[in-house]
Design a protein around this motif. Structure first.
Motif, short mmCIF file in Angstrom:
data_model
loop_
_atom_site.label_atom_id
_atom_site.label_comp_id
_atom_site.label_asym_id
_atom_site.label_seq_id
_atom_site.Cartn_x
_atom_site.Cartn_y
_atom_site.Cartn_z
N ALA A 37 0.84 -1.19 0.00
CA ALA A 37 0.00 0.00 0.00
C ALA A 37 0.88 1.25 0.00
O ALA A 37 2.08 1.18 0.27
N LEU A 38 0.25 2.37 -0.27
CA LEU A 38 0.88 3.67 -0.12
C LEU A 38 0.06 4.39 0.95
O LEU A 38 -1.14 4.59 0.77
N VAL A 39 0.70 4.73 2.07
CA VAL A 39 0.00 5.32 3.21
C VAL A 39 0.38 6.78 3.35
O VAL A 39 1.56 7.12 3.36
N ALA A 40 -0.64 7.64 3.46
CA ALA A 40 -0.44 9.06 3.73
C ALA A 40 -1.14 9.38 5.03
O ALA A 40 -2.36 9.25 5.13
N GLU A 41 -0.37 9.76 6.05
CA GLU A 41 -0.97 10.09 7.34
C GLU A 41 -1.21 11.59 7.40
O GLU A 41 -0.41 12.34 7.94
N THR A 42 -2.33 12.01 6.83
CA THR A 42 -2.74 13.41 6.84
C THR A 42 -4.17 13.49 7.38
O THR A 42 -4.93 12.53 7.27
N VAL A 43 -4.53 14.62 7.94
CA VAL A 43 -5.86 14.81 8.49
C VAL A 43 -6.76 15.39 7.40
O VAL A 43 -6.43 16.39 6.77
N ARG A 44 -7.90 14.71 7.16
CA ARG A 44 -8.88 15.13 6.17
C ARG A 44 -10.28 14.90 6.73
O ARG A 44 -10.49 14.00 7.53
N THR A 45 -11.22 15.67 6.22
CA THR A 45 -12.62 15.44 6.57
C THR A 45 -13.24 14.60 5.46
O THR A 45 -13.10 14.92 4.28
N VAL A 46 -13.89 13.49 5.84
CA VAL A 46 -14.55 12.60 4.88
C VAL A 46 -15.95 12.30 5.40
O VAL A 46 -16.27 12.59 6.55
N ARG A 47 -16.77 11.70 4.56
CA ARG A 47 -18.10 11.27 4.99
C ARG A 47 -18.08 9.76 5.19
O ARG A 47 -17.57 9.02 4.36
N ASP A 48 -18.68 9.32 6.30
CA ASP A 48 -18.74 7.89 6.56
C ASP A 48 -19.90 7.26 5.81
O ASP A 48 -20.57 7.93 5.02
N ARG A 49 -20.15 5.97 6.05
CA ARG A 49 -21.21 5.24 5.33
C ARG A 49 -22.59 5.84 5.55
O ARG A 49 -23.47 5.70 4.72
N GLU A 50 -22.78 6.51 6.66
CA GLU A 50 -24.08 7.10 6.97
C GLU A 50 -24.18 8.56 6.57
O GLU A 50 -25.17 9.21 6.86
N GLY A 51 -23.14 9.11 5.94
CA GLY A 51 -23.17 10.48 5.45
C GLY A 51 -22.69 11.53 6.44
O GLY A 51 -22.70 12.71 6.12
N ARG A 52 -22.26 11.13 7.62
CA ARG A 52 -21.75 12.08 8.61
C ARG A 52 -20.32 12.49 8.27
O ARG A 52 -19.54 11.67 7.80
N GLU A 53 -19.98 13.74 8.55
CA GLU A 53 -18.61 14.19 8.38
C GLU A 53 -17.77 13.70 9.55
O GLU A 53 -18.13 13.92 10.71
N VAL A 54 -16.67 13.03 9.25
CA VAL A 54 -15.75 12.53 10.28
C VAL A 54 -14.33 12.87 9.85
O VAL A 54 -14.07 13.21 8.69
N THR A 55 -13.41 12.75 10.78
CA THR A 55 -12.01 13.06 10.49
C THR A 55 -11.24 11.78 10.17
O THR A 55 -11.29 10.81 10.92
N SER A 56 -10.54 11.82 9.06
CA SER A 56 -9.66 10.72 8.66
C SER A 56 -8.23 11.15 8.94
O SER A 56 -7.82 12.24 8.55
N THR A 57 -7.46 10.27 9.62
CA THR A 57 -6.07 10.61 9.94
C THR A 57 -5.07 9.87 9.08
O THR A 57 -3.87 10.10 9.19
N ALA A 58 -5.56 8.95 8.24
CA ALA A 58 -4.67 8.21 7.33
C ALA A 58 -5.46 7.80 6.10
O ALA A 58 -6.63 7.44 6.19
N GLN A 59 -4.81 7.87 4.95
CA GLN A 59 -5.42 7.43 3.70
C GLN A 59 -4.48 6.40 3.09
O GLN A 59 -3.26 6.55 3.12
N ILE A 60 -5.08 5.35 2.54
CA ILE A 60 -4.32 4.23 1.98
C ILE A 60 -4.71 4.05 0.53
O ILE A 60 -5.90 4.05 0.19
N ILE A 61 -3.72 3.90 -0.34
CA ILE A 61 -3.94 3.54 -1.74
C ILE A 61 -3.38 2.13 -1.91
O ILE A 61 -2.25 1.84 -1.51
N ALA A 62 -4.18 1.24 -2.50
CA ALA A 62 -3.77 -0.16 -2.71
C ALA A 62 -4.26 -0.62 -4.07
O ALA A 62 -4.96 0.11 -4.78
N ARG A 63 -3.92 -1.84 -4.42
CA ARG A 63 -4.34 -2.41 -5.69
C ARG A 63 -5.86 -2.57 -5.71
O ARG A 63 -6.48 -2.69 -4.66
N PRO A 64 -6.47 -2.59 -6.90
CA PRO A 64 -7.92 -2.77 -6.97
C PRO A 64 -8.34 -4.14 -6.42
O PRO A 64 -7.57 -5.09 -6.44
N GLY A 65 -9.57 -4.20 -5.90
CA GLY A 65 -10.09 -5.45 -5.38
C GLY A 65 -9.65 -5.77 -3.97
O GLY A 65 -9.81 -6.90 -3.50
N LEU A 66 -9.11 -4.81 -3.25
CA LEU A 66 -8.66 -5.01 -1.87
C LEU A 66 -9.84 -5.45 -0.99
O LEU A 66 -10.90 -4.84 -1.02
#
Length: 106
Positions: A37-66
């Motif tokens: 994976a490629l991991v970026a530990e940055t703070v971002r605001t994202v929406r969870d499965r229920e549509g609420r705004e939450v804070t993400s502290t890490a983002q991961i990029i991986a191969r498709p089909g993970l």
């Protein structure tokens, strides 16, 4: 188009896929170690499965089909354990960009 090139996925993470809730709490599948994976530990605001705004502290990029549904447990390269908030499959049929899976983590 092809998947994200392996040479870009410099980190290794461990994923315990979320299987659902039981009477005793969340249930996880067997841990899969060494996932590229490629991991970026940055703070971002994202929406969870229920549509609420939450804070993400890490983002991961991986191969498709993970295999990493939302709520999965993830151990990052520095040893920190986090939870997947959202998972997005990126495809662009007909465009010259690689396919990938993006995971936003708590």
């Amino acid at each position: 188009m092809s998947a994200v090139p392996a040479w870009l996925l410099r980190h290794r993470i461990t994923i315990e896929p979320y299987l659902g809730e039981t009477a005793y709490g969340p249930k996880y599948g067997p841990a899969v170690a060494g996932v590229p994976a490629l991991v970026a530990e940055t703070v971002r605001t994202v929406r969870d499965r229920e549509g609420r705004e939450v804070t993400s502290t890490a983002q991961i990029i991986a191969r498709p089909g993970l295999n990493c549904p939302a709520e999965s447990r993830i151990t990052l390269p520095d040893g920190r354990t986090t939870t997947a908030i959202t998972v997005a499959e990126h495809t662009a049929p007909g465009l010259p960009v690689p396919q990938s899976t993006e995971v936003s983590c708590e």
